[in-house]
Write an enzyme that holds these catalytic residues in place. Structure first.
Site, short mmCIF file in Angstrom:
data_model
loop_
_atom_site.label_atom_id
_atom_site.label_comp_id
_atom_site.label_asym_id
_atom_site.label_seq_id
_atom_site.Cartn_x
_atom_site.Cartn_y
_atom_site.Cartn_z
CD GLU A 35 43.58 -18.43 -7.73
OE1 GLU A 35 42.62 -19.09 -6.85
OE2 GLU A 35 43.87 -17.48 -7.43
CB CYS A 197 34.56 -1.88 9.51
SG CYS A 197 34.03 -3.71 9.80
CB CYS A 200 36.38 -1.68 4.37
SG CYS A 200 35.55 -2.52 3.16
CB CYS A 206 29.35 -2.47 4.71
SG CYS A 206 29.41 -4.12 5.29
#
Length: 345
Positions: A35, A197, A200, A206
């Site tokens: 991380e 998109c 997605c 969205c």
């Protein structure tokens, strides 16, 4: 679990990344290291650095006991070196205050050097299955587009809004998978440019896609001119091929890394050695300028190559200045442009 999380997890089960090196085994140490490395750095860049780092320092105890030079050398090339110094300091604090372990409360974990709220949440979710919202760059982009959030995400009001949205979608179950899923969606599908998109799992609801705003959201940081700075760097090599390096101060750019002497007179670089030595007629060559860009300024470096004889290479005793053989360079933390200059010259 709301429809956002359900659809995202269903997509993740098929398309998500589940074979990253820090996932096998997914220990708190490995998750934390990954991380921190992934802050401002892409996965494909991080993987070889992560694998090299854990081979050399496989545990929190190994990291805490390692010399700082060793840690910086392993980090060398990843940039943003404060992350490496914070890692090292954090490991030492864990042994001094937390029984040699990363704490498992988000308050204690986020209080450690280099671990903010989002990083702490990601570590606890992936290492311990705790349900905490994250808000890294990928998540900000997904949420800003999905909800049609206007404004630059770095602004406090916008960031607070995004945190509220992140918390509202984070499920109580499958926290580790959800955390990886929303990061993966931003990295693989809802990308900064040319988002895919149609692939997605959230595209039906969205706002950015509906309103034709995918290119406009999230809004960019207001433009600011990047200033330039200039410096000279001395590449002094002796008869044995060694190069003279200096350790930088504990604060500022490249803090505590080894670097080339700076601010040397282009016309008389041998004056750098006074009063340690007098070099009568060194072989000097002014090399082409190297430009290195930081996030907040651009550095123009004029390198000066100087060859000196063995009997002229004496320097005063100083733990922060040393002649270094080529085969020793990999053991030191060196800034990327310095490593590049030494490789070329």
């Amino acid at each position: 679990m709301d429809s956002f999380a359900k659809n995202l997890l269903a997509w993740f089960d098929i398309h998500g990344r589940n074979n990253l090196p820090w996932q096998h085994p997914r220990t708190p140490y490995r998750v934390w290291l990954s991380e921190v490395m992934l802050q401002q750095t892409q996965v494909r860049t991080v993987i070889p650095y992560f694998e090299r780092f854990v081979r050399a320092l496989p545990s929190l105890a190994d990291l805490a006991a390692a010399p700082q030079d060793r840690v910086l050398a392993l980090w060398s090339g990843l940039g943003y070196y404060s992350r490496a110094r914070n890692l090292h300091r954090c490991a030492q604090i864990c042994f001094a205050e937390h029984n040699g372990e990363l704490p498992q409360s988000i308050e204690a974990l986020s209080a450690l050097p280099g671990i903010g709220r989002s990083t702490a949440a990601a570590i606890l979710a992936q290492a311990h299955g705790q349900s905490h919202a994250i808000l890294d760059g990928n998540v900000r982009r997904v949420l800003a587009r999905f909800h049609g959030v206007q404004g630059w995400p770095g602004a406090s009001a916008v960031q607070n809004q995004l945190w509220q949205l992140a918390e509202s979608h984070t499920p109580d179950k499958r926290a580790a998978d959800y955390t990886q899923a929303i990061m993966d969606l931003g990295a693989l599908v809802c990308t900064r440019s040319k988002p895919r998109c149609a692939e997605c799992p959230l595209h039906r609801t969205c706002v950015a896609l509906r309103d034709g705003l995918t290119a406009a959201l999230p809004q960019k940081k207001p433009a600011k001119t990047i200033p330039s700075r200039t410096t000279t760097m001395l590449i002094a090599r002796d008869a044995e091929g060694r190069v003279l390096l200096e350790r930088r101060p504990p604060t500022g750019v490249w803090a505590r890394l080894w670097s080339l002497p700076e601010g040397v007179d282009v016309e008389r670089p041998q004056s750098f050695f006074a009063p340690f030595d007098r070099i009568a007629s060194p072989r000097i060559q002014v090399l082409p300028e190297l430009i290195h860009t930081f996030s907040h300024f651009r550095l123009h470096i004029t390198p000066i190559l100087m060859h000196i004889d063995a009997d002229e290479s004496r320097i005063a005793d100083d733990p922060d200045r040393a002649w270094v053989r080529p085969d020793e360079l990999d053991t030191l933390g060196l800034p990327a442009p310095v490593r590049k200059l030494l490789a070329q010259h």
